[in-house]
Scaffold this motif. Sequence first.
Motif, PDB file in Angstrom:
ATOM      1  N   THR A   1       0.792  -1.257   0.073  1.00  0.00           N
ATOM      2  CA  THR A   1      -0.044   0.077   0.164  1.00  0.00           C
ATOM      3  C   THR A   1       0.875   1.294  -0.072  1.00  0.00           C
ATOM      4  N   GLY A   2       0.221   2.293  -0.393  1.00  0.00           N
ATOM      5  CA  GLY A   2       0.910   3.587  -0.139  1.00  0.00           C
ATOM      6  C   GLY A   2       1.664   3.962  -1.356  1.00  0.00           C
ATOM      7  N   LEU A   3       1.741   3.124  -2.435  1.00  0.00           N
ATOM      8  CA  LEU A   3       2.338   3.531  -3.634  1.00  0.00           C
ATOM      9  C   LEU A   3       1.569   4.828  -4.537  1.00  0.00           C
ATOM     10  N   HIS A   4       0.603   4.393  -4.892  1.00  0.00           N
ATOM     11  CA  HIS A   4      -0.105   5.711  -5.757  1.00  0.00           C
ATOM     12  C   HIS A   4      -1.545   5.975  -5.128  1.00  0.00           C
ATOM     13  N   SER A   5      -2.114   7.174  -5.410  1.00  0.00           N
ATOM     14  CA  SER A   5      -3.079   7.851  -5.098  1.00  0.00           C
ATOM     15  C   SER A   5      -4.393   7.376  -6.008  1.00  0.00           C
ATOM     16  N   LEU A   6      -3.992   6.952  -7.134  1.00  0.00           N
ATOM     17  CA  LEU A   6      -4.914   6.355  -8.283  1.00  0.00           C
ATOM     18  C   LEU A   6      -4.680   5.090  -8.674  1.00  0.00           C
ATOM     19  N   PRO A   7      -5.570   4.453  -9.285  1.00  0.00           N
ATOM     20  CA  PRO A   7      -5.637   3.228  -9.733  1.00  0.00           C
ATOM     21  C   PRO A   7      -4.404   2.870 -10.544  1.00  0.00           C
ATOM     22  N   ILE A   8      -3.479   1.961 -10.319  1.00  0.00           N
ATOM     23  CA  ILE A   8      -2.558   1.450 -11.176  1.00  0.00           C
ATOM     24  C   ILE A   8      -3.070   0.751 -12.444  1.00  0.00           C
ATOM     25  N   ILE A   9      -2.340   1.280 -13.493  1.00  0.00           N
ATOM     26  CA  ILE A   9      -2.881   0.738 -14.987  1.00  0.00           C
ATOM     27  C   ILE A   9      -2.026   0.025 -15.520  1.00  0.00           C
ATOM     28  N   SER A  10      -0.686   0.033 -15.137  1.00  0.00           N
ATOM     29  CA  SER A  10       0.093  -1.020 -15.769  1.00  0.00           C
ATOM     30  C   SER A  10       1.160  -1.363 -14.682  1.00  0.00           C
ATOM     31  N   VAL A  11       1.573  -2.570 -15.186  1.00  0.00           N
ATOM     32  CA  VAL A  11       2.698  -3.498 -14.027  1.00  0.00           C
ATOM     33  C   VAL A  11       3.746  -4.075 -15.134  1.00  0.00           C
ATOM     34  N   ALA A  12       5.076  -3.720 -15.144  1.00  0.00           N
ATOM     35  CA  ALA A  12       6.048  -4.254 -15.897  1.00  0.00           C
ATOM     36  C   ALA A  12       7.175  -4.770 -14.724  1.00  0.00           C
ATOM     37  N   ALA A  13       7.861  -5.876 -15.015  1.00  0.00           N
ATOM     38  CA  ALA A  13       8.532  -7.002 -14.347  1.00  0.00           C
ATOM     39  C   ALA A  13      10.017  -6.931 -15.331  1.00  0.00           C
ATOM     40  N   ASP A  14      11.176  -6.764 -14.397  1.00  0.00           N
ATOM     41  CA  ASP A  14      12.203  -7.304 -14.975  1.00  0.00           C
ATOM     42  C   ASP A  14      12.879  -8.543 -14.292  1.00  0.00           C
ATOM     43  N   ARG A  15      12.547  -9.550 -15.248  1.00  0.00           N
ATOM     44  CA  ARG A  15      12.855 -11.043 -14.677  1.00  0.00           C
ATOM     45  C   ARG A  15      14.120 -11.201 -14.514  1.00  0.00           C
ATOM     46  N   GLN A  16      15.195 -10.488 -15.076  1.00  0.00           N
ATOM     47  CA  GLN A  16      16.610 -10.670 -14.781  1.00  0.00           C
ATOM     48  C   GLN A  16      17.093 -10.242 -13.510  1.00  0.00           C
ATOM     49  N   ASN A  17      16.681  -9.073 -13.023  1.00  0.00           N
ATOM     50  CA  ASN A  17      16.814  -8.501 -11.667  1.00  0.00           C
ATOM     51  C   ASN A  17      15.996  -8.735 -10.684  1.00  0.00           C
ATOM     52  N   GLY A  18      14.777  -9.204 -10.935  1.00  0.00           N
ATOM     53  CA  GLY A  18      13.780  -9.252 -10.026  1.00  0.00           C
ATOM     54  C   GLY A  18      13.059  -8.012  -9.539  1.00  0.00           C
ATOM     55  N   THR A  19      13.215  -6.853 -10.613  1.00  0.00           N
ATOM     56  CA  THR A  19      12.275  -5.667  -9.966  1.00  0.00           C
ATOM     57  C   THR A  19      10.970  -5.722 -10.778  1.00  0.00           C
ATOM     58  N   ILE A  20      10.058  -4.909 -10.014  1.00  0.00           N
ATOM     59  CA  ILE A  20       8.710  -4.613 -10.627  1.00  0.00           C
ATOM     60  C   ILE A  20       8.454  -3.170 -10.535  1.00  0.00           C
ATOM     61  N   TYR A  21       7.724  -2.745 -11.834  1.00  0.00           N
ATOM     62  CA  TYR A  21       7.421  -1.075 -11.747  1.00  0.00           C
ATOM     63  C   TYR A  21       6.096  -1.076 -12.263  1.00  0.00           C
ATOM     64  N   THR A  22       5.712  -0.011 -11.621  1.00  0.00           N
ATOM     65  CA  THR A  22       4.121   0.263 -11.483  1.00  0.00           C
ATOM     66  C   THR A  22       3.859   1.670 -11.874  1.00  0.00           C
ATOM     67  N   CYS A  23       2.794   2.066 -12.504  1.00  0.00           N
ATOM     68  CA  CYS A  23       2.433   3.530 -12.733  1.00  0.00           C
ATOM     69  C   CYS A  23       0.988   3.693 -12.638  1.00  0.00           C
ATOM     70  N   SER A  24       0.538   4.901 -12.581  1.00  0.00           N
ATOM     71  CA  SER A  24      -0.905   5.121 -12.364  1.00  0.00           C
ATOM     72  C   SER A  24      -1.266   6.149 -13.369  1.00  0.00           C
ATOM     73  N   THR A  25      -2.488   6.569 -13.581  1.00  0.00           N
ATOM     74  CA  THR A  25      -2.855   7.815 -14.405  1.00  0.00           C
ATOM     75  C   THR A  25      -2.177   9.292 -13.916  1.00  0.00           C
ATOM     76  N   ASP A  26      -1.634   9.329 -12.842  1.00  0.00           N
ATOM     77  CA  ASP A  26      -1.378  10.682 -12.333  1.00  0.00           C
ATOM     78  C   ASP A  26       0.296  10.975 -12.688  1.00  0.00           C
ATOM     79  N   GLY A  27       0.854  10.027 -13.470  1.00  0.00           N
ATOM     80  CA  GLY A  27       2.133  10.131 -14.010  1.00  0.00           C
ATOM     81  C   GLY A  27       3.400   9.691 -13.215  1.00  0.00           C
ATOM     82  N   LYS A  28       2.802   8.870 -12.055  1.00  0.00           N
ATOM     83  CA  LYS A  28       3.921   8.400 -10.992  1.00  0.00           C
ATOM     84  C   LYS A  28       4.384   7.102 -11.462  1.00  0.00           C
TER      85      LYS A  28
END
Length: 531
Positions: A114-141
């Motif tokens: 929790t506490g990541l975005h103030s608006l709904p998350i619209i996209s999730v991407a994953a870096d399978r080599q390094n195991g990191t995850i990226y999220t974005c919402s409509t507010d541009g964050k």
Amino acid sequence: IESGISSPSVLSWWEYEHSGRKMSGLIVGSAFGPVKILPVNLKAVKGYFTLRQPVVLWQETDQLPVQSIRCLSLYHPHQKCNCSLVVAARGPYVFWCLLLISKAGLNVHNSHVTGLHSLPIISVAADRQNGTIYTCSTDGKIRKLTPIFTDVAVKFDHDLIKLPDYLGSVRVHGIAVSPNGAYMSAVTTEGMNNGLHPVNRNFHVQFVTLMTPEEAAIQLMESSVQNLFKQVDLMDLVRWKILKEKQISEDLQEALNRKLELNGSTYLWRFKLFLLRIVYQSLQKSPSAAPWKPSQDDSKMQVGGNIEVENCKEQQGTGEKQQKNSALKQKGSRKRAAAEVSRDSDSEELSKDPVIEPEDDNLESGKEKKEESLEEKLLAVQARIEAVEMHLTREHMKHVLGEVYLHTWITENTSVPSRGVCDYLMSDPSYDDRTARVLIGHVLKKMNKQTFPEYCSLCKEVLPFTDRRQAVCANGHIWLRCFLTYQACQSLIYRRCLLHDSIARHATAEDPDWIKRLLQGPCVFCDSPVF
């Protein structure tokens, strides 16, 4: 397949490997909240095992729709085994589920970030080599989540990814990450300006680097993939820096040389060849004009008839004669006036110092010196490139000879020019490799003094093995050699690697299985596939 949940909203394929056993299934998310893995029967696929029953990852109907499911296969440092991490967007939260096989069975740990975005998350991407995850919402964050394993489950550290300042206020519609985490792309439109939405939307794809060229070079040298083609995004960062600085950094050279001394794998030699080729490209002069543009030297001319052309030529001839006569008369009058002036001013000119016009000898000599030094650098880099290519060629020749020795029981013609490859390896007296000598001795002993030379298909002359790239018979017929088996490609159809480094022949029905397996390999110099 019946999902068993109402209003399915998203699907994703799930795979998990543990102790050499592979399990698979289909993850289904509901618009009302539940998430489960459905078993998919893959008995026809060797090595896969089917789940006995569905696995419920989240069962509460909390009216948070599931979107953008991503699966990661990671290594658990505390349990010392592989585990499967499933993440999904549920409103402004990130749902995660850790699947781990233990002696008690399949363990499922789940929770929300929790506490990541103030608006709904619209996209999730994953870096399978390094195991990191990226999220974005409509507010541009855009946020980056890094999993940190604990004794029981996992927790996440999250950081804000800052977009370039020149983008200003933007609205993000989706993100994607390159396979090895070097770049991130985002689809954006203009954001609000003075509290008002834009009248028209212009969609743009923005690219952001997620690491520095130095970090990309370190990841390339320490990678377990051992294939340059599968790490093109990391190579592009390193390439960009070399093209910018026109040299390889000293730290990278020292680290690579140290790795080569300790390991000496062909993967590191291919990486070194890539670096030298980019340096050679950066030192070359860029063409002044684009090579695809047509030259405008030839004047266009439209001929209506021979008589009109001749009349035009006559008119041009008479006009040129009149212009020449008038010019001669003007020159004569100018010469007389200059002679009179020179007689009056001879005494004055003798008393004055002669005026010497400045010459550009210094500039020309400086340009020549720069060109000479540049040519010397190019020749030195080219010599290093040829040395690395020769090393890679010899290593692959040893591999080919090893396959010949392992798969021939008696003296037989395998269509691979084994004797020519042996002679080519031993032709350089400075090349002293004990492994190659022992291998060549075993191959020649098995050949029992037979040479099995290749013959030209046009004139039936012997094709000597004097060059690794091509074969030339006594009558001058030239055939390109396959870089995978070193056979002469005596056909009009052949394959080529993606970067056009080398060519390879097609497999035929008469080829044994081990030659077909050799022909399926990537390029020896750049790891790219052959088409």
